[in-house]
Design a protein around this motif. Structure first.
Motif, mmCIF file in Angstrom:
data_model
loop_
_atom_site.group_PDB
_atom_site.id
_atom_site.type_symbol
_atom_site.label_atom_id
_atom_site.label_comp_id
_atom_site.label_asym_id
_atom_site.label_seq_id
_atom_site.Cartn_x
_atom_site.Cartn_y
_atom_site.Cartn_z
ATOM 1 N N ILE A 91 20.813 37.465 142.643
ATOM 2 C CA ILE A 91 20.616 38.044 143.979
ATOM 3 C C ILE A 91 20.172 36.955 144.952
ATOM 4 O O ILE A 91 20.685 36.837 146.061
ATOM 5 N N PHE A 92 19.237 36.152 144.479
ATOM 6 C CA PHE A 92 18.722 35.046 145.285
ATOM 7 C C PHE A 92 19.867 34.127 145.713
ATOM 8 O O PHE A 92 20.016 33.796 146.892
ATOM 9 N N LEU A 93 20.696 33.769 144.754
ATOM 10 C CA LEU A 93 21.814 32.869 145.052
ATOM 11 C C LEU A 93 22.800 33.517 146.010
ATOM 12 O O LEU A 93 23.291 32.879 146.949
ATOM 13 N N LEU A 94 23.094 34.793 145.736
ATOM 14 C CA LEU A 94 24.060 35.494 146.592
ATOM 15 C C LEU A 94 23.583 35.539 148.039
ATOM 16 O O LEU A 94 24.364 35.300 148.962
ATOM 17 N N ILE A 95 22.288 35.855 148.196
ATOM 18 C CA ILE A 95 21.752 35.939 149.564
ATOM 19 C C ILE A 95 21.878 34.597 150.262
ATOM 20 O O ILE A 95 22.316 34.509 151.406
ATOM 21 N N TRP A 96 21.520 33.551 149.539
ATOM 22 C CA TRP A 96 21.568 32.231 150.174
ATOM 23 C C TRP A 96 22.997 31.750 150.374
ATOM 24 O O TRP A 96 23.293 31.071 151.361
ATOM 25 N N LEU A 97 23.875 32.103 149.458
ATOM 26 C CA LEU A 97 25.281 31.745 149.657
ATOM 27 C C LEU A 97 25.847 32.504 150.853
ATOM 28 O O LEU A 97 26.629 31.967 151.644
#
Lengths: 274, 131
Positions: A91-97
């Motif tokens: 989720i963290f990665l998706l948000i930042w991506l």
């Protein structure tokens, strides 16, 4: 290389175990410190151990069963903690991506992102479009001549890309001045064609009008004589931001909130797995 | 499918990441890898598979590693199976208890280099092959 990586995985799992033992026996602020270290270690481990999950499919491990006389697939029991941790990191990665994608791609379609606002270094009453700079003072000081016909604003059209087109009629070949209300008045000018038709465009990419109602005033200006007409009746139009506009505007805030979200998820996971 | 010539290594480890790391360490070797993630599953698989070696964690769900060791060593069909402990427990009492229970070696996770563990397992299985 492989050995070093596997030892690192082992080392991290040991650190996590040790930290949990310390957390169980600690209280107060010290306990919170252990929680944050645990979350950090879990996230680091999740990243480092990702190849383990990518490299081995579930049920890819087989064992020989003598009683059956053959191989049989054996599934790994999937550990919920790892799944949740990876989900949290995902989720963290998706948000930042997502944030990165918006920063890269949205300006191409919607103009510069309003991530930073710089105050006026030289406060002025009017924001003047480039080609009117030379005459801006002239029209402000021009005398109002009631006999000079006022132009008419017939239509305000919104086109793709955040551009507003103001269309109207005037005396042929007359210069038309258009005032848009914002914190500072925005001034545009344009010349009517030989049929008296004029068209002035405002692009949100250049000057972004805030959401809400804005008034429009138009009048004719004769630079040679230094006179202007009475302004035509004030008209209004409304700027409505789409959800994409709002998302773009608040993208930095939203993305930074993701950190808080991850910390909350991490704390929850930590307590679930103690 | 015919019986394999590969030796069976049963890895008992409840930590998914470490289990996978151990699998990566051994799956390209000449051993067939089986795994269990709790004590009950370990006992069941040991009885079904008759592994050539068991790599056993001690802190396990359902049945702890010491109990697994006791069951394995009290089973006539499994008592000769070498058991190596790989655990976070590192006190002298735990090491002594495991060795007294029949474990041939004891590795503390925090102090273990996996290549050392790998060599030890190869060494034990080679001796077993020769015998």
């Amino acid at each position: 290389m492989r050995s070093a990586w596997l030892n690192l995985v082992l080392s991290l799992t040991n650190r996590i175990y040790s930290r949990k033992q310390e957390l169980i026996h600690s209280t107060g602020v010290k306990g919170m410190r252990h929680v944050f270290v645990l979350i950090s270690l879990e996230i680091i481990l999740a990243f480092i151990s990702t190849p383990l999950y990518l490299g081995i499919k579930s049920a890819s491990v087989s064992a020989y069963f003598r009683e059956k006389g053959g191989y049989e697939k054996i599934n790994f029991d999937y550990n919920i903690r790892r799944v949740l941790t990876l989900t949290g990191v995902g989720i963290f990665l998706l948000i930042w991506l997502f944030k990165l994608a918006i920063i890269i791609f949205v300006p191409q379609a919607y103009g510069p992102l309003p991530l930073y606002r710089v105050g006026n270094l030289e406060p002025i009453d009017m924001v003047v479009s480039g080609d009117l700079a030379a005459t801006s003072v002239a029209f402000q000081t021009a005398k109002t001549l009631s006999s000079l016909p006022s132009p008419q604003l017939k239509e305000i059209r919104k086109v793709a890309g955040g551009t507003y087109v103001f269309i109207g009629n005037s005396q042929p070949s007359m210069e038309v001045v258009l005032l848009l209300s914002e914190k500072n008045t925005i001034v545009y000018s344009g010349a009517a064609d030989k049929n008296g038709r004029w068209e002035i465009k405002h692009s949100q990419k250049d000057i972004r009008l805030s959401e809400g109602n804005h008034s429009v005033l138009v009048y004719n200006f004769d630079a040679k004589s230094g006179v202007r007409s009475v302004a035509a009746g004030e008209k209004f139009f409304k700027i409505t931001n789409t959800w994409i506009d709002s998302l773009v505007k608040d993208v930095d805030v939203s993305a930074n909130w993701s950190v808080v979200l991850i910390v909350i998820v991490g704390i929850l996971l930590t307590f679930l797995t103690l | 499918m015919s019986a394999p010539s590969k030796m069976v290594l049963l890895i008992v480890e409840d930590d998914e990441v470490l289990l996978r790391a151990l699998y990566i360490l051994f799956h390209k070797s000449k051993y067939t890898i089986a795994s269990a993630t709790d004590g009950a599953m370990a006992v069941q698989m040991a009885q079904r598979l008759k592994p050539n070696l068991i790599l056993l964690d001690l802190l396990l769900p359902k049945i702890n590693g010491f109990e697994v060791l006791r069951i394995v060593k009290s089973d006539p069909a499994l008592k000769e199976t070498p058991v190596i402990i790989l655990s976070n427990l590192g006190s002298a009492e735990d090491v002594e208890r495991a060795k007294a229970g029949g474990a041939i070696d004891y590795f503390i996770k925090a102090n273990t280099d996996l290549s050392v563990l790998e060599n030890k397992i190869k060494q034990v299985l080679e001796i077993k092959t020769q015998s």
